[in-house]
Design an enzyme around this catalytic site. Structure first.
Site, PDB file in Angstrom:
ATOM      1  N   CYS A 217      13.597  19.587   9.835  1.00  0.00           N
ATOM      2  CA  CYS A 217      14.109  18.873  11.002  1.00  0.00           C
ATOM      3  C   CYS A 217      12.998  18.765  12.048  1.00  0.00           C
ATOM      4  CB  CYS A 217      15.313  19.620  11.569  1.00  0.00           C
ATOM      5  SG  CYS A 217      15.950  18.905  13.097  1.00  0.00           S
TER       6      CYS A 217
ATOM      7  N   CYS B 236      14.139  21.108  15.156  1.00  0.00           N
ATOM      8  CA  CYS B 236      14.305  22.571  15.151  1.00  0.00           C
ATOM      9  C   CYS B 236      13.677  23.262  13.941  1.00  0.00           C
ATOM     10  CB  CYS B 236      15.796  22.931  15.232  1.00  0.00           C
ATOM     11  SG  CYS B 236      16.677  22.696  13.673  1.00  0.00           S
TER      12      CYS B 236
ATOM     13  N   CYS C  72      21.652  17.617  11.388  1.00  0.00           N
ATOM     14  CA  CYS C  72      21.124  18.961  11.176  1.00  0.00           C
ATOM     15  C   CYS C  72      22.152  19.985  11.653  1.00  0.00           C
ATOM     16  CB  CYS C  72      19.815  19.108  11.954  1.00  0.00           C
ATOM     17  SG  CYS C  72      19.190  20.801  12.005  1.00  0.00           S
TER      18      CYS C  72
ATOM     19  N   CYS D 174      20.814  22.087  14.879  1.00  0.00           N
ATOM     20  CA  CYS D 174      20.601  21.535  16.232  1.00  0.00           C
ATOM     21  C   CYS D 174      21.337  20.220  16.470  1.00  0.00           C
ATOM     22  CB  CYS D 174      19.114  21.324  16.484  1.00  0.00           C
ATOM     23  SG  CYS D 174      18.430  19.866  15.676  1.00  0.00           S
TER      24      CYS D 174
ATOM     25  N   CYS E  86      20.322   8.728   2.964  1.00  0.00           N
ATOM     26  CA  CYS E  86      19.414   7.719   3.523  1.00  0.00           C
ATOM     27  C   CYS E  86      18.979   8.202   4.907  1.00  0.00           C
ATOM     28  CB  CYS E  86      20.153   6.383   3.601  1.00  0.00           C
ATOM     29  SG  CYS E  86      19.132   5.026   4.174  1.00  0.00           S
TER      30      CYS E  86
HETATM   31 ZN   LIG Z   1      17.545  20.517  13.590  1.00  0.00          ZN
END
Ligand SMILES: [Zn+2]
Length: 201
Positions: free
Chosen positions: A117, A120, A166, A169, A189
């Site tokens: 990510c 984070c 995610c 976060c 995607c």
């Molecule tokens: Zn994240």
């Protein structure tokens, strides 16, 4: 819904909440409304407020699964995210925007590695599950661990889609569709802008 979004709890938070509420009213609330819209949907559906702790699986940069951990959810203000993120990434990750097809840096990347990510560092996808979807967006047939991504219904733009974010976060990553290859037939995607590639050493 504000109670679930802002930390820490306490008098300071109360003041901040009051400030945000008045700021939202003053600005017409559009930006904040968009930012919080997934949670607004949850609240309307009677789903309990978001947990302040989440379970994710930690991976090393070489892709080794290390352990499942219970950790505090990463919560920051829009201003804090704007300062942290590169230009253009804020709108995609925090406002659920979509990058233009073939414009991102990962749709045509075939190197072996891990995709984390951008907000984070939570591990999200392994290159072993990446495939050429022909869409111009990096596509995977499964996340690196189901715990690490969260899927929610997205009815924006007059369509019913499944948004992927995610878990750690809440960064918007993209959408998942059921027209992917074997073995899952899923197509995650993703926006390149939401990801940070870490090559296997
Ligand atoms: Zn994240």
């Amino acid at each position: 819904m504000f109670d679930s979004d802002l930390e820490p709890q306490g008098p300071v938070n109360t003041r901040r909440r009051a400030f945000l509420a008045s700021a939202a009213a003053a600005a017409g609330g559009l930006a904040l409304w968009q930012w919080w819209s997934p949670r607004v949907t949850d609240a309307a559906a009677g789903v309990p407020s978001q947990p302040k702790e989440v379970t994710v699986v930690v991976f090393s940069d070489s892709g080794q699964r290390l352990k499942s951990v219970r950790i505090p959810k990463v919560v920051k203000t829009a201003e804090e995210w704007r300062k942290q993120l590169p230009p253009g990434v804020f709108d995609i990750t925090r406002n659920a925007d979509t990058e233009i097809a073939y414009s991102g840096k990962y749709w045509n990347l075939h190197d072996k590695g891990l995709y984390r990510c951008i907000c984070c560092d939570n591990a999200l996808f392994d290159s072993a599950t990446k495939f050429d979807s022909g869409t111009g967006w990096p596509s995977f047939w499964q996340p690196i661990a189901p715990e690490n991504v969260t899927e929610t219904q997205d009815t924006s733009l007059g369509m019913v889609r499944t948004a992927v974010s995610c878990t750690e976060c809440d960064a918007h990553l993209g959408h998942v569709f059921d027209d992917g290859p074997e073995p899952t037939h899923l197509r995650y995607c993703m926006n390149s802008a939401s990801l940070r590639f870490v090559a296997h050493s």
